[in-house]
Design an enzyme around this catalytic site. Structure first.
Site, PDB file in Angstrom:
ATOM      1  N   ASP A  67       0.894  -1.175   0.007  1.00  0.00           N
ATOM      2  CA  ASP A  67      -0.028  -0.069  -0.047  1.00  0.00           C
ATOM      3  C   ASP A  67       0.836   1.243  -0.170  1.00  0.00           C
ATOM      4  O   ASP A  67       2.235   1.239  -0.500  1.00  0.00           O
ATOM      5  CB  ASP A  67      -0.639  -0.109   1.270  1.00  0.00           C
ATOM      6  CG  ASP A  67      -2.265   0.567   1.058  1.00  0.00           C
ATOM      7  OD1 ASP A  67      -2.539   1.999   0.863  1.00  0.00           O
ATOM      8  OD2 ASP A  67      -3.314  -0.127   0.858  1.00  0.00           O
ATOM      9  N   HIS A 284      -3.966   5.735   4.098  1.00  0.00           N
ATOM     10  CA  HIS A 284      -4.617   4.674   3.314  1.00  0.00           C
ATOM     11  C   HIS A 284      -4.188   3.294   3.828  1.00  0.00           C
ATOM     12  O   HIS A 284      -5.159   2.382   4.275  1.00  0.00           O
ATOM     13  CB  HIS A 284      -4.455   5.009   1.627  1.00  0.00           C
ATOM     14  CG  HIS A 284      -5.263   3.936   0.958  1.00  0.00           C
ATOM     15  ND1 HIS A 284      -4.985   2.668   0.572  1.00  0.00           N
ATOM     16  CD2 HIS A 284      -6.490   4.030   0.466  1.00  0.00           C
ATOM     17  CE1 HIS A 284      -5.662   2.054   0.070  1.00  0.00           C
ATOM     18  NE2 HIS A 284      -6.914   2.746  -0.137  1.00  0.00           N
ATOM     19  N   SER A 458     -10.950  -0.368  -1.609  1.00  0.00           N
ATOM     20  CA  SER A 458      -9.828  -0.679  -0.715  1.00  0.00           C
ATOM     21  C   SER A 458     -10.018  -1.006   0.653  1.00  0.00           C
ATOM     22  O   SER A 458      -9.164  -1.601   1.346  1.00  0.00           O
ATOM     23  CB  SER A 458      -9.126   0.567  -0.582  1.00  0.00           C
ATOM     24  OG  SER A 458      -8.378   1.144  -2.087  1.00  0.00           O
TER      25      SER A 458
END
Length: 536
Positions: A67, A284, A458
């Protein structure tokens, strides 16, 4: 976020990558609740822990989060990180001789040995155009081309058209959203408060029609978000997103790869980067890691899906499109260092070196590793529209050469058990998307020991990675193919139809028409099936 949508529709533009909340609010931790007991279509995680796991002991299972970075010191993750016990931290020595110096928690493939990191990058579309630009910019209709060159030239023309359209929308949208923010700032300044209440906005007398429209959208935004700070934070994120689009993602003159210092065209190069797995923007990746493995027993924050999961952090995703070389190397690193599940919550519509990534995926499959990938957030049919990386192997001509069996592709669901169950942003595909999992309004970890609600496929992919890790930790004798089969065969299959957009038209379809299984992942069912299979 509806106020942003209204703003851009008013200006004849659409905000393509932001997700718009539904009215009302979901229950906290809704993704782990049970449909029958709690009234929301979660994964029945809490029910499983209560009824199936309370007297069982599990083993640690390593999940690689490929990621944009993970905050390893987050209060809910600090005890859930994979630690390379063969490496001594911060001594600038490759103690375990694996080629990666001080890789305690994982590795960062988009930085350099001096500690500098890539934060922004181009879209793959632009990188491909820049690669072909010198060769085809001066080509005329009469220029002789062989068959390979002709195909490249046609692809170059199509990509140029796509690029110019995206750039124009980004530039115009940036101006619109910045103008709106300036109006908001002006009104807030006139009110004279850093955190105006909704009553103060309603009492404010607009000086012109523009202020009147802005006030209307402020009120809608505050009703949706609850207070001005949340509304304003969302607005600033929108501005930041489109500034990045214009200045970095779609900027022909921007190329950050020199920071890394690798030979980018050498796909076999494996050793580059640094040990900074957090990087400059780990929101994220930290959010994804928390969904999988946030500490369930520390009485703070949230509860991850898998109580024995250990997170290996591998940073390859900038603000922009990830690069295939880095993705391939991240997969190799994860496999070589003991990860059993690899979560990949990223994707893009163009690809440079698919065979390079395919080789890494083949390696992972051979080593009995399960890959879980997010289907994407464009609301499109992946059977028709390409999304990379994917499970399909190709040769040098792009022809199909089989597929990776140890791969699960995941779409996103919301918390209402009705026609809106499949989120409007989620990609789908009867052949290409295996299952759905919760991905709307998901509260999870973000850097500096904070928490935030995010949404997207996601968020759905790590739900499935967490389920895989949970099953594997309690049933370690299973193979990756067994874990995948258990997850897919234990889904909850809604009998009602759901709304999707197909061929630009809204339709209601059964979930079996837009996914392989036609269902939503369920922890309780999966663990019961795992127990049955373990006795065979």
């Amino acid at each position: 976020m509806n106020f942003l949508k209204s703003l851009l529709f008013t200006s004849l533009f659409i905000l393509p990558h932001l997700v718009f909340s539904q009215p009302n609010k979901p229950k906290p931790n809704w993704q782990n609740l049970d449909l029958q007991e709690d009234g929301v279509p979660g994964m029945s995680t809490e029910k499983a822990y209560k009824e199936l796991l309370n007297d069982k002991k599990g083993e640690p299972i390593v999940v690689a989060v490929i990621d944009g970075g993970v905050d390893t010191k987050h209060e809910d993750l600090v005890n859930k990180m994979w630690v390379n016990k063969n490496e001594v931290g911060s001594d600038s020595v490759d103690n375990d001789k694996n080629g990666y110096v001080d890789d305690i928690y994982g590795w960062n493939f988009i930085g350099n040995a001096h500690g500098e990191n890539v934060q922004y990058d181009n879209m793959e579309l632009l990188r491909l155009i820049k690669e072909l630009h010198p060769k085809y910019i001066s080509v005329l209709p009469t220029t002789p081309l062989d068959e390979k060159e002709r195909r490249e030239f046609i692809a170059y023309q199509k990509m140029n058209t796509d690029y110019m359209g995206k750039l124009q929308i980004a530039q115009l949208t940036e101006r619109v959203i910045k103008a709106f923010k300036n109006q908001v700032d002006s009104i807030v300044g006139n009110i004279g408060s850093d955190a105006p209440t909704q009553m103060e906005f309603k009492r404010y007398k607009p000086k012109n029609k523009m202020e009147g429209r802005t006030l209307s959208m402020i009120n809608k935004g505050m009703e949706e978000e609850g207070d001005f700070k949340k509304f304003y934070d969302e607005l600033k994120e929108g501005v930041k997103h489109y500034e990045a689009e214009v200045n970095y993602h779609l900027n022909m003159d921007y190329d950050p790869r020199g920071i890394v210092g690798d030979n980018y065209e050498n796909g076999k190069e494996r050793i580059y980067g640094n040990a900074d797995v957090k990087g400059p923007d780990a929101l994220h990746g930290t959010h994804v890691a928390g969904i999988i493995a946030a500490d369930r027993n520390n009485d703070v924050g949230i509860k991850g899906v898998a109580d024995h999961a250990k997170i290996m952090a591998i940073r390859v995703v900038p603000d922009g499109d990830e690069r295939d070389k880095d993705v391939a190397n991240a997969i190799y690193y994860a496999v070589d260092n003991g990860a059993k599940v690899i979560n990949m919550s990223f994707g893009k519509p163009y690809v440079k070196d698919k065979q390079l990534v395919d080789s890494a995926v083949r390696y992972a499959v051979l080593q009995d590793v399960l890959i879980v990938h997010a289907s994407g957030n464009e609301g499109e049919d992946n059977d028709i529209t390409q999304n990379y990386p994917n499970r399909n192997y190709v040769d040098s001509l792009g022809l199909n050469k089989g597929k990776a069996e140890n791969w699960i592709e995941v779409g996103a669901t919301g918390w209402k058990y009705d026609a809106s169950l499949v989120t409007d942003f989620s990609n789908y595909g009867k052949k290409s998307v295996d299952v759905f999992a919760p991905g709307l309004d998901i509260n999870s970890t973000i850097p500096e020991s904070k928490y935030k609600v995010e949404q997207g496929t996601s968020m759905a992919a790590p739900m499935v990675s967490g389920v895989a890790a949970l099953i594997w930790s309690y049933y370690p004798s299973f193979k990756a193919a067994d874990i995948k089969k258990i997850i897919l065969e234990s889904v909850v299959k809604p009998v009602h139809k759901v709304k999707v957009v197909q061929n630009k038209n809204k339709r209601k379809v059964l979930m079996s028409e837009i996914s392989v299984t036609g269902g939503v992942v369920n922890v309780y069912n999966a663990l019961k099936l795992a127990e049955e299979r373990s006795k065979i």
